[in-house]
Write a protein that holds these residues in place. Structure first.
Motif, PDB file in Angstrom:
ATOM      1  N   VAL A 278      44.770   7.500  57.989  1.00  0.00           N
ATOM      2  CA  VAL A 278      43.760   6.502  57.637  1.00  0.00           C
ATOM      3  C   VAL A 278      42.676   7.084  56.734  1.00  0.00           C
ATOM      4  CG1 VAL A 278      44.159   5.167  59.746  1.00  0.00           C
ATOM      5  CG2 VAL A 278      42.382   6.947  59.708  1.00  0.00           C
ATOM      6  N   LEU A 279      42.907   8.300  56.231  1.00  0.00           N
ATOM      7  CA  LEU A 279      41.920   9.020  55.421  1.00  0.00           C
ATOM      8  C   LEU A 279      40.630   9.171  56.228  1.00  0.00           C
ATOM      9  CD1 LEU A 279      42.018  10.197  52.491  1.00  0.00           C
ATOM     10  CD2 LEU A 279      40.506   8.343  51.830  1.00  0.00           C
ATOM     11  N   GLY A 280      40.771   9.802  57.389  1.00  0.00           N
ATOM     12  CA  GLY A 280      39.633  10.015  58.274  1.00  0.00           C
ATOM     13  C   GLY A 280      38.482  10.711  57.576  1.00  0.00           C
ATOM     14  N   VAL A 281      37.309  10.652  58.144  1.00  0.00           N
ATOM     15  CA  VAL A 281      36.052  10.934  57.457  1.00  0.00           C
ATOM     16  C   VAL A 281      35.991  12.312  56.804  1.00  0.00           C
ATOM     17  CG1 VAL A 281      34.901  11.762  59.547  1.00  0.00           C
ATOM     18  CG2 VAL A 281      33.543  10.785  57.680  1.00  0.00           C
ATOM     19  N   VAL A 282      36.618  13.331  57.382  1.00  0.00           N
ATOM     20  CA  VAL A 282      36.559  14.661  56.775  1.00  0.00           C
ATOM     21  C   VAL A 282      37.234  14.671  55.407  1.00  0.00           C
ATOM     22  CG1 VAL A 282      37.280  17.075  57.013  1.00  0.00           C
ATOM     23  CG2 VAL A 282      36.435  15.829  59.001  1.00  0.00           C
ATOM     24  N   TYR A 283      38.313  13.912  55.264  1.00  0.00           N
ATOM     25  CA  TYR A 283      39.087  13.949  54.017  1.00  0.00           C
ATOM     26  C   TYR A 283      38.307  13.447  52.801  1.00  0.00           C
ATOM     27  CZ  TYR A 283      43.286  15.208  56.623  1.00  0.00           C
ATOM     28  OH  TYR A 283      44.199  15.874  57.398  1.00  0.00           O
ATOM     29  N   PRO A 284      37.679  12.253  52.849  1.00  0.00           N
ATOM     30  CA  PRO A 284      36.933  11.821  51.660  1.00  0.00           C
ATOM     31  C   PRO A 284      35.724  12.694  51.353  1.00  0.00           C
ATOM     32  CG  PRO A 284      36.639  10.250  53.449  1.00  0.00           C
ATOM     33  CD  PRO A 284      37.736  11.187  53.863  1.00  0.00           C
ATOM     34  N   ILE A 285      35.062  13.229  52.395  1.00  0.00           N
ATOM     35  CA  ILE A 285      33.921  14.112  52.149  1.00  0.00           C
ATOM     36  C   ILE A 285      34.377  15.388  51.446  1.00  0.00           C
ATOM     37  CG2 ILE A 285      32.177  15.551  53.265  1.00  0.00           C
ATOM     38  CD1 ILE A 285      31.902  13.347  55.388  1.00  0.00           C
ATOM     39  N   ALA A 286      35.452  15.984  51.958  1.00  0.00           N
ATOM     40  CA  ALA A 286      35.981  17.200  51.337  1.00  0.00           C
ATOM     41  C   ALA A 286      36.449  16.925  49.911  1.00  0.00           C
ATOM     42  CB  ALA A 286      37.142  17.746  52.170  1.00  0.00           C
ATOM     43  N   PHE A 287      37.037  15.762  49.694  1.00  0.00           N
ATOM     44  CA  PHE A 287      37.507  15.417  48.350  1.00  0.00           C
ATOM     45  C   PHE A 287      36.335  15.279  47.385  1.00  0.00           C
ATOM     46  CE2 PHE A 287      38.583  12.304  45.069  1.00  0.00           C
ATOM     47  CZ  PHE A 287      39.693  12.916  44.507  1.00  0.00           C
ATOM     48  N   LEU A 288      35.271  14.620  47.820  1.00  0.00           N
ATOM     49  CA  LEU A 288      34.101  14.452  46.952  1.00  0.00           C
ATOM     50  C   LEU A 288      33.470  15.800  46.604  1.00  0.00           C
ATOM     51  CD1 LEU A 288      32.420  11.300  48.525  1.00  0.00           C
ATOM     52  CD2 LEU A 288      33.508  11.464  46.278  1.00  0.00           C
ATOM     53  N   ILE A 289      33.450  16.719  47.566  1.00  0.00           N
ATOM     54  CA  ILE A 289      32.915  18.057  47.283  1.00  0.00           C
ATOM     55  C   ILE A 289      33.739  18.738  46.202  1.00  0.00           C
ATOM     56  CG2 ILE A 289      32.619  20.378  48.250  1.00  0.00           C
ATOM     57  CD1 ILE A 289      31.846  19.025  50.902  1.00  0.00           C
ATOM     58  N   ASP A 290      35.061  18.715  46.359  1.00  0.00           N
ATOM     59  CA  ASP A 290      35.935  19.352  45.368  1.00  0.00           C
ATOM     60  C   ASP A 290      35.850  18.655  44.012  1.00  0.00           C
ATOM     61  OD1 ASP A 290      36.627  20.932  47.486  1.00  0.00           O
ATOM     62  OD2 ASP A 290      38.779  20.649  47.286  1.00  0.00           O
ATOM     63  N   LEU A 291      35.755  17.327  44.037  1.00  0.00           N
ATOM     64  CA  LEU A 291      35.656  16.577  42.787  1.00  0.00           C
ATOM     65  C   LEU A 291      34.376  16.937  42.040  1.00  0.00           C
ATOM     66  CD1 LEU A 291      36.781  14.313  40.936  1.00  0.00           C
ATOM     67  CD2 LEU A 291      35.472  12.682  42.324  1.00  0.00           C
ATOM     68  N   PHE A 292      33.269  17.041  42.773  1.00  0.00           N
ATOM     69  CA  PHE A 292      32.004  17.421  42.134  1.00  0.00           C
ATOM     70  C   PHE A 292      32.112  18.813  41.516  1.00  0.00           C
ATOM     71  CE2 PHE A 292      28.009  19.770  42.357  1.00  0.00           C
ATOM     72  CZ  PHE A 292      27.213  18.978  41.534  1.00  0.00           C
ATOM     73  N   ILE A 293      32.707  19.748  42.243  1.00  0.00           N
ATOM     74  CA  ILE A 293      32.849  21.115  41.726  1.00  0.00           C
ATOM     75  C   ILE A 293      33.632  21.119  40.419  1.00  0.00           C
ATOM     76  CG2 ILE A 293      33.992  23.333  42.153  1.00  0.00           C
ATOM     77  CD1 ILE A 293      33.270  22.958  45.128  1.00  0.00           C
ATOM     78  N   VAL A 294      34.743  20.407  40.385  1.00  0.00           N
ATOM     79  CA  VAL A 294      35.594  20.397  39.189  1.00  0.00           C
ATOM     80  C   VAL A 294      34.888  19.724  38.021  1.00  0.00           C
ATOM     81  CG1 VAL A 294      37.730  19.467  38.212  1.00  0.00           C
ATOM     82  CG2 VAL A 294      37.762  20.510  40.477  1.00  0.00           C
ATOM     83  N   VAL A 295      34.256  18.567  38.277  1.00  0.00           N
ATOM     84  CA  VAL A 295      33.587  17.838  37.197  1.00  0.00           C
ATOM     85  C   VAL A 295      32.426  18.650  36.632  1.00  0.00           C
ATOM     86  CG1 VAL A 295      32.226  15.786  36.626  1.00  0.00           C
ATOM     87  CG2 VAL A 295      34.303  15.563  38.006  1.00  0.00           C
ATOM     88  N   TRP A 296      31.592  19.193  37.511  1.00  0.00           N
ATOM     89  CA  TRP A 296      30.448  19.983  37.019  1.00  0.00           C
ATOM     90  C   TRP A 296      30.932  21.212  36.253  1.00  0.00           C
ATOM     91  CZ3 TRP A 296      28.400  24.795  37.039  1.00  0.00           C
ATOM     92  CH2 TRP A 296      27.068  24.904  36.612  1.00  0.00           C
ATOM     93  N   LEU A 297      31.956  21.855  36.786  1.00  0.00           N
ATOM     94  CA  LEU A 297      32.468  23.073  36.151  1.00  0.00           C
ATOM     95  C   LEU A 297      33.018  22.778  34.761  1.00  0.00           C
ATOM     96  CD1 LEU A 297      32.772  26.060  36.950  1.00  0.00           C
ATOM     97  CD2 LEU A 297      35.084  25.524  37.729  1.00  0.00           C
ATOM     98  N   LEU A 298      33.782  21.698  34.626  1.00  0.00           N
ATOM     99  CA  LEU A 298      34.366  21.368  33.328  1.00  0.00           C
ATOM    100  C   LEU A 298      33.315  20.897  32.332  1.00  0.00           C
ATOM    101  CD1 LEU A 298      37.655  19.572  34.427  1.00  0.00           C
ATOM    102  CD2 LEU A 298      37.466  21.785  33.291  1.00  0.00           C
ATOM    103  N   ARG A 299      32.304  20.186  32.832  1.00  0.00           N
ATOM    104  CA  ARG A 299      31.304  19.627  31.918  1.00  0.00           C
ATOM    105  C   ARG A 299      30.186  20.615  31.602  1.00  0.00           C
ATOM    106  NH1 ARG A 299      26.551  17.288  31.277  1.00  0.00           N
ATOM    107  NH2 ARG A 299      26.391  15.511  29.840  1.00  0.00           N
ATOM    108  N   ASN A 300      29.713  21.331  32.609  1.00  0.00           N
ATOM    109  CA  ASN A 300      28.524  22.173  32.441  1.00  0.00           C
ATOM    110  C   ASN A 300      28.797  23.667  32.506  1.00  0.00           C
ATOM    111  OD1 ASN A 300      27.685  19.472  33.725  1.00  0.00           O
ATOM    112  ND2 ASN A 300      25.755  20.241  32.923  1.00  0.00           N
ATOM    113  N   GLY A 301      29.931  24.025  33.078  1.00  0.00           N
ATOM    114  CA  GLY A 301      30.197  25.437  33.296  1.00  0.00           C
ATOM    115  C   GLY A 301      30.339  26.266  32.036  1.00  0.00           C
ATOM    116  N   ALA A 302      30.805  25.639  30.948  1.00  0.00           N
ATOM    117  CA  ALA A 302      31.065  26.394  29.709  1.00  0.00           C
ATOM    118  C   ALA A 302      29.787  26.973  29.095  1.00  0.00           C
ATOM    119  CB  ALA A 302      31.780  25.508  28.700  1.00  0.00           C
ATOM    120  N   THR A 303      28.637  26.395  29.415  1.00  0.00           N
ATOM    121  CA  THR A 303      27.367  26.862  28.830  1.00  0.00           C
ATOM    122  C   THR A 303      26.434  27.462  29.874  1.00  0.00           C
ATOM    123  OG1 THR A 303      26.442  24.625  29.072  1.00  0.00           O
ATOM    124  CG2 THR A 303      27.488  25.171  26.960  1.00  0.00           C
TER     125      THR A 303
END
Length: 390
Positions: A278-303
């Motif tokens: 049922v995508l219990g609560v830990v799963y979406p929270i963990a996914f959002l954390i990983d998604l933020f890391i990837v997005v920030w890294l790709l957008r801002n990490g290069a500089t």
């Protein structure tokens, strides 16, 4: 629309590691032990479903914005849903035929087709049942059919109602009432003397949260309204480091649960509190954390001022744009379908043949290599069928 290779690269990555996880369930190789799905409560299926929504928002959003009509949009997504349904029907009929061909030698993955051939096959064709690893395509079909109405809400800037519906559906999934309803229907048929097997491995009400969150991002991107400038604020650089810490802690916690280091009772309680189905609560929270890391890294990490962050950003961008991953992601439907066929072929093979440990590793490698054969063959076929330009 210009293809964004990195999205295909991520989808290709998710496909490979979904296949490894599925094949390893049969083969029990050392790769399965070190698979990243055991670290952090984030699995490839989550990323795959989210990206499917994002790409749907980009592809169908572009066409919707040109002609903002639910009727026209429904016609387009229905054509795609019909194509996916054809893949699903093919898989069901192949599994049904293989189950009867194997008979008493059929492994557990084929058993539902033998235990309740009529009701289970009918349920699978109606998208309310699925055998092992075949649950994503039914979800995707249903989500696509809802997509035109979702895009209409977003086009009218009804963002709050949109996410209210997404959250409400996810909360409904947490009650597990739909699962209980399927079990009640199954028991009713059994009481009437009719063998029955129902149920999906994914609760659509729960997993839709990933797809429609991705759809929102893709649709806003197509509108030209996806503004990530807020990530330039210093507070989000600090948040990136916090998120890295959170990802690490979740990974350690996942290992504690996975290897039952705190005992059976604690492990069972944790699994019950956050069920994957049922995508219990830990799963979406963990996914959002990983998604933020990837997005920030790709957008801002290069500089970033820190050299290791710049190198990490460049490495992530390089890795997920490799042609091998992009090729798989570009033909994701066919590759996903083919990996299910390979999975059931392996299951059938192992009912007759017991390979050595090295043989199991080689079978896993061969299975993954076959995915590239599928993608390359389809790419060649499409290029061959494309009219030559002068």
């Amino acid at each position: 629309m210009r293809r964004y290779e990195i999205f295909d690269g991520f989808r290709g990555f998710f496909l490979i590691f979904m296949a490894i996880a599925h094949f390893d369930g049969l083969l029990r190789t050392w790769v399965g032990v070190v698979h990243h799905k055991n670290f952090g409560w984030v699995e490839d299926a989550q990323g795959f479903v989210f990206l499917s929504g994002l790409v749907a928002g980009m592809v169908y959003g572009r066409r919707f914005l040109a002609h903002p009509s639910v009727r026209e949009a429904f016609g387009r997504v229905f054509a795609r849903a019909r194509q996916i349904y054809a893949h699903q029907v093919t898989l069901i009929l192949l599994a049904l035929g293989a189950a009867f061909a194997l008979g008493t030698r059929a492994p557990v993955d084929f058993q539902p087709y033998l235990d309740a051939p009529v009701t289970f096959t009918a349920g699978s064709l109606l998208l309310v049942s699925s055998s092992a690893n075949m649950g994503i395509l039914p979800m995707y079909i249903v989500f696509l059919l809802v997509t035109p109405f979702a895009m209409k809400l977003l086009h009218r800037d009804m963002v709050a109602p949109y996410f209210a519906l997404v959250i409400l559906a996810w909360l409904a999934a947490q009650t597990s009432l739909t699962g209980k309803g399927m079990y009640a229907l199954e028991n009713y048929f059994i009481a009437e003397g009719i063998p029955a097997r129902f149920g999906l491995f994914f609760n659509m009400l729960g997993w839709q949260a990933l797809f429609f969150s991705g759809l929102f991002v893709g649709f806003r991107f197509t509108e030209g309204r996806l503004n990530l400038d807020f990530l330039d604020q210093p507070q989000f650089r600090v948040t990136f480091f916090i998120a890295l810490g959170g990802m690490t802690l979740l990974g350690i916690f996942d290992l504690i649960v996975e290897f039952r280091l705190l005992g059976e009772g604690y492990t069972e309680r944790m699994l019950l509190r956050s069920p994957r189905a049922v995508l219990g609560v830990v799963y979406p929270i963990a996914f959002l954390i990983d998604l933020f890391i990837v997005v920030w890294l790709l957008r801002n990490g290069a500089t970033d001022p820190l050299a290791w962050i710049r190198r990490l950003s460049a490495g992530v961008n390089w890795f997920f744009t490799r042609p091998a991953l992009v090729l798989l992601g570009r033909h994701s439907l066919h590759v996903f379908t083919f990996h299910i066929i390979v999975y059931y072929a392996l299951a059938a093979l192992l009912s007759f043949y017991s390979p050595s440990p090295m043989g199991r590793e080689l079978l896993l490698v061969a299975g993954i290599a076959s995915l590239y054969l599928c993608a390359a063959s389809r790419s060649w076929w499409l290029a061959r069928a494309r009219p030559a330009t002068v």
